[in-house]
Design an enzyme around this catalytic site. Structure first.
Site, PDB file in Angstrom:
ATOM      1  N   LYS A  52       0.834  -1.211   0.000  1.00 28.84           N
ATOM      2  CA  LYS A  52       0.000   0.000   0.000  1.00 28.84           C
ATOM      3  C   LYS A  52       0.868   1.261   0.000  1.00 28.84           C
ATOM      4  O   LYS A  52       0.499   2.279  -0.582  1.00 28.84           O
ATOM      5  CB  LYS A  52      -0.941   0.015   1.196  1.00 28.84           C
ATOM      6  CG  LYS A  52      -2.299  -0.560   0.869  1.00 28.84           C
ATOM      7  CD  LYS A  52      -2.382  -2.051   0.825  1.00 28.84           C
ATOM      8  CE  LYS A  52      -2.358  -2.699  -0.499  1.00 28.84           C
ATOM      9  NZ  LYS A  52      -2.424  -4.171  -0.454  1.00 28.84           N
ATOM     10  N   HIS A 442     -23.616  15.262   1.169  1.00 23.92           N
ATOM     11  CA  HIS A 442     -23.388  15.690  -0.216  1.00 23.92           C
ATOM     12  C   HIS A 442     -22.300  16.760  -0.243  1.00 23.92           C
ATOM     13  O   HIS A 442     -22.329  17.649   0.576  1.00 23.92           O
ATOM     14  CB  HIS A 442     -24.677  16.262  -0.802  1.00 23.92           C
ATOM     15  CG  HIS A 442     -24.479  16.808  -2.183  1.00 23.92           C
ATOM     16  ND1 HIS A 442     -24.352  15.981  -3.278  1.00 23.92           N
ATOM     17  CD2 HIS A 442     -24.346  18.088  -2.634  1.00 23.92           C
ATOM     18  CE1 HIS A 442     -24.162  16.734  -4.354  1.00 23.92           C
ATOM     19  NE2 HIS A 442     -24.156  18.005  -3.988  1.00 23.92           N
TER      20      HIS A 442
HETATM   21  C1  LIG Z   1       2.033  -8.594  -1.352  1.00 22.80           C
HETATM   22  C2  LIG Z   1       0.881  -8.902  -0.440  1.00 22.80           C
HETATM   23  C3  LIG Z   1      -0.092  -7.940  -0.244  1.00 22.80           C
HETATM   24  C4  LIG Z   1      -1.159  -8.195   0.596  1.00 22.80           C
HETATM   25  N1  LIG Z   1      -2.097  -7.226   0.757  1.00 22.80           N
HETATM   26  C5  LIG Z   1      -3.156  -7.451   1.573  1.00 22.80           C
HETATM   27  C6  LIG Z   1      -4.128  -6.433   1.793  1.00 22.80           C
HETATM   28  O1  LIG Z   1      -4.032  -5.333   1.262  1.00 22.80           O
HETATM   29  N2  LIG Z   1      -5.142  -6.700   2.628  1.00 22.80           N
HETATM   30  C7  LIG Z   1      -5.277  -7.918   3.243  1.00 22.80           C
HETATM   31  O2  LIG Z   1      -6.233  -8.113   3.987  1.00 22.80           O
HETATM   32  N3  LIG Z   1      -4.378  -8.904   3.059  1.00 22.80           N
HETATM   33  C8  LIG Z   1      -3.319  -8.691   2.244  1.00 22.80           C
HETATM   34  N4  LIG Z   1      -2.371  -9.674   2.089  1.00 22.80           N
HETATM   35  C9  LIG Z   1      -2.567 -10.954   2.783  1.00 22.80           C
HETATM   36  C10 LIG Z   1      -2.156 -10.840   4.244  1.00 22.80           C
HETATM   37  O3  LIG Z   1      -0.819 -10.427   4.309  1.00 22.80           O
HETATM   38  C11 LIG Z   1      -2.347 -12.171   4.941  1.00 22.80           C
HETATM   39  O4  LIG Z   1      -3.681 -12.604   4.773  1.00 22.80           O
HETATM   40  C12 LIG Z   1      -2.064 -12.044   6.438  1.00 22.80           C
HETATM   41  O5  LIG Z   1      -0.754 -11.585   6.660  1.00 22.80           O
HETATM   42  C13 LIG Z   1      -2.263 -13.386   7.140  1.00 22.80           C
HETATM   43  O6  LIG Z   1      -1.993 -13.221   8.482  1.00 22.80           O
HETATM   44  P1  LIG Z   1      -1.520 -14.428   9.404  1.00 22.80           P
HETATM   45  O7  LIG Z   1      -1.457 -13.860  10.773  1.00 22.80           O
HETATM   46  O8  LIG Z   1      -2.355 -15.614   9.151  1.00 22.80           O
HETATM   47  O9  LIG Z   1      -0.054 -14.824   8.879  1.00 22.80           O
HETATM   48  P2  LIG Z   1       1.235 -14.009   8.446  1.00 22.80           P
HETATM   49  O10 LIG Z   1       1.005 -12.565   8.344  1.00 22.80           O
HETATM   50  O11 LIG Z   1       1.770 -14.721   7.259  1.00 22.80           O
HETATM   51  O12 LIG Z   1       2.230 -14.203   9.673  1.00 22.80           O
HETATM   52  C14 LIG Z   1       2.743 -15.449  10.022  1.00 22.80           C
HETATM   53  C15 LIG Z   1       4.003 -15.236  10.828  1.00 22.80           C
HETATM   54  O13 LIG Z   1       4.364 -16.487  11.404  1.00 22.80           O
HETATM   55  C16 LIG Z   1       5.778 -16.587  11.423  1.00 22.80           C
HETATM   56  N5  LIG Z   1       6.109 -18.006  11.529  1.00 22.80           N
HETATM   57  C17 LIG Z   1       5.823 -18.991  10.631  1.00 22.80           C
HETATM   58  N6  LIG Z   1       6.259 -20.185  11.091  1.00 22.80           N
HETATM   59  C18 LIG Z   1       6.825 -19.941  12.296  1.00 22.80           C
HETATM   60  C19 LIG Z   1       7.450 -20.763  13.269  1.00 22.80           C
HETATM   61  N7  LIG Z   1       7.558 -22.095  13.104  1.00 22.80           N
HETATM   62  N8  LIG Z   1       7.939 -20.183  14.372  1.00 22.80           N
HETATM   63  C20 LIG Z   1       7.845 -18.832  14.548  1.00 22.80           C
HETATM   64  N9  LIG Z   1       7.263 -18.013  13.681  1.00 22.80           N
HETATM   65  C21 LIG Z   1       6.744 -18.553  12.566  1.00 22.80           C
HETATM   66  C22 LIG Z   1       6.184 -15.963  10.102  1.00 22.80           C
HETATM   67  O14 LIG Z   1       7.528 -15.526  10.164  1.00 22.80           O
HETATM   68  C23 LIG Z   1       5.198 -14.804   9.994  1.00 22.80           C
HETATM   69  O15 LIG Z   1       5.744 -13.629  10.532  1.00 22.80           O
HETATM   70  C24 LIG Z   1      -1.263  -9.442   1.269  1.00 22.80           C
HETATM   71  C25 LIG Z   1      -0.272 -10.409   1.100  1.00 22.80           C
HETATM   72  C26 LIG Z   1       0.792 -10.143   0.261  1.00 22.80           C
HETATM   73  C27 LIG Z   1       1.853 -11.176   0.095  1.00 22.80           C
END
Ligand SMILES: Cc1cc2nc3c(=O)[nH]c(=O)nc-3n(C[C@H](O)[C@H](O)[C@H](O)COP(=O)(O)OP(=O)(O)OC[C@H]3O[C@@H](n4cnc5c(N)ncnc54)[C@H](O)[C@@H]3O)c2cc1C
Length: 463
Positions: A52, A442
């Site tokens: 963004k 508006h």
């Molecule tokens: C380029 C891009 C743009 C995006 N834009 C948007 C958007 O505009 N709006 C939106 O809603 N979504 C967007 N997304 C999707 C969004 O980023 C994900 O849906 C969201 O981050 C998922 O959150 P999460 O908490 O499930 O996992 P994640 O954010 O993936 O976090 C998981 C974390 O777990 C850690 N981890 C993994 N395994 C281990 C382990 N064994 N031990 C310790 N740590 C670990 C990783 O290092 C990571 O930091 C985008 C994704 C990308 C790639």
């Protein structure tokens, strides 16, 4: 004795860190394990936030280059300072990830630094050190899906991570995949001067979104200079001095063609990240697509272990992960945490933006639901004209018998903000008439939402 917690959350993305904060608010002793050097997961480090930031910067660049003159603002020759733009993006990321660190300190959440492995139900090892917890929440997120024959090096063949950090503007960027990540990052580099070709296997872009919106979106992006090769599959890539040569074939089969690009962005989707967690060892079951299987309350097949966010089924979106994080923390505290999966908005942050909530026309047809459609174009909205942003329209789908809003789809300026009104309306079970009767200021873009609601009954006023 190992350190012991009420809950250990693995992963500090929007699912994990929000779950940690809510659990701490509810009085639990909380730890969150993160192996990355900074908190915030994919979203804050290499996803939503940096994309963004670059979308905003590149939008400003385009506006200065092409739009200011029409407003009578003359600024002479403009030039791109890409290192500054990238530095700003990094500053935005840094402020956000430090913000999560601050919130952890404020809420007394312990950050366990390192990679987690579930040694047994109730025991998490972080780089070899064991910690115990009454509950474990897996929030390890997702990673980019690889494609056979395409080897990512994050310089010439990149995932979104590399595409957010290119050092120069490619002359030609080929994007494999017409989903939101490919289109957002394709837009960034198109605005900064790259020729951009999007190659998509299906006959349409943004699969899953309303088909009429997808067609309008493709037309608008084509007007912005993005080229599309639909119904096309990428069969392989080779690195040459002239660039990356992609071999493509018609999806239905046929003669192969080649496309040469300086940089190729592989954006065909994301897959759950479960490697190294020892899920097999502890008996946590996955579904047929490698996602952790959970019940309606995010419990995995092993008591005391829960999972949320991109690692389970559902839209891979930050706010979906966050809401699951809150709900599971509340469940652990004995409350009735809940997520309404029928009302999760999705936004593509191109310009114009595309936003949707609820069902598409295709889904309603497939389910045999009778519905009415109300549409209103931004060309007939005074504020959009004043802004010079008239591309797109609002589309509301309402139940034919009850008028209840079943879905809303917007392509247009600030669609991502406008959709919130319709998500709120849907949460309250509103009829289209309810939205049509609300007084909207508006001149605002939100009047297009009101007019689309009126249009469901065939009584829009300004068209
Ligand atoms: C380029 C891009 C743009 C995006 N834009 C948007 C958007 O505009 N709006 C939106 O809603 N979504 C967007 N997304 C999707 C969004 O980023 C994900 O849906 C969201 O981050 C998922 O959150 P999460 O908490 O499930 O996992 P994640 O954010 O993936 O976090 C998981 C974390 O777990 C850690 N981890 C993994 N395994 C281990 C382990 N064994 N031990 C310790 N740590 C670990 C990783 O290092 C990571 O930091 C985008 C994704 C990308 C790639």
């Amino acid at each position: 004795m190992p350190d012991s917690f009420d809950v250990i959350i693995i992963g500090s993305g929007p699912g994990g860190y929000v779950c940690a904060l809510r659990a701490a608010q509810l009085g639990m002793k909380v730890a969150c394990v993160e192996k990355r050097a900074t908190l915030g997961g994919t979203c804050l480090n290499i996803g939503c936030i940096p994309s963004k930031a670059l979308l905003q910067s590149s939008e400003n660049f385009t506006a200065a280059a092409h739009d200011f003159a029409a407003h009578g603002v003359t600024i002479g020759e403009i030039s791109l300072d890409l290192p500054r733009m990238m530095a700003r993006k990094n500053e935005v990321v840094s402020a956000n990830v430090k913000g999560v660190e601050f919130l952890f300190r404020k809420n007394k959440v312990t950050w366990l630094k390192g990679a987690a492995r579930i040694a047994a139900p109730g025991t998490v090892e972080v780089d070899g050190t064991a910690y115990t917890a009454k509950h474990i929440v897996i929030a390890t997120g997702s990673e980019s899906v690889p494609l056979a024959g395409i080897e990512v090096d994050e310089t010439r063949i990149v995932t979104s991570t590399g595409a957010l950090a290119l050092q120069t503007v490619p002359k030609h960027l080929a994007v494999i995949g017409g989903g939101y990540i490919g289109l957002e990052l394709g837009s960034v580099w198109r605005r900064l001067g790259a020729e951009v070709t999007v190659i998509e296997f299906l006959e349409r872009i943004v699969p899953g979104m309303d088909a009429e919106i997808a067609r309008a979106f493709e037309r608008i992006l084509t007007k912005q200079g993005i080229k599309f090769r639909l119904r096309t599959k990428v069969a392989g890539a080779r690195l040459t001095d002239a660039g990356v040569v992609l071999t493509t074939e018609p999806a239905a089969g046929g003669e192969a063609q080649e496309i040469t690009a300086d940089v190729v962005l592989l954006a065909i989707g994301r897959r759950p990240n479960t490697a190294g967690l020892n899920l097999d060892g502890v008996g946590v079951a996955l579904d047929e697509r490698g996602r952790i299987r959970v019940d309606a309350h995010w419990a995995t097949t092993i008591p005391g272990i829960y999972a949320i966010g991109d690692v389970i089924a559902g839209p891979m979106l930050a706010h979906k992960a966050e809401d699951e994080g809150v709900a599971v923390a509340e469940r652990l505290a004995g409350q009735a945490g809940h997520v309404n999966y029928g009302v999760i908005p999705g936004v593509v942050y191109t310009w114009p933006e595309v936003a949707a909530v609820g069902q598409t026309e295709e889904e309603l047809k497939a389910a045999g639901v009778e519905y009415r459609v109300g549409k209103f174009p931004f060309t007939a909205n005074g504020r959009a004209r004043a802004m010079g942003d008239t591309d797109g329209f609002v589309k509301i789908l309402a139940d034919k018998a009850t008028d209840r809003i079943l879905g809303a789809h917007i392509i247009g300026p600030d669609a991502g903000t406008l959709i919130a009104e319709l998500a709120t309306a849907m949460e309250f079970g509103a009829a289209a008439e309810d939205v049509g009767r609300i007084c909207h200021a508006h001149p605002t873009l939100s009047e297009a939402v009101k007019e689309a609601a009126l249009a469901v009954e065939g009584r829009a006023l300004h068209i």
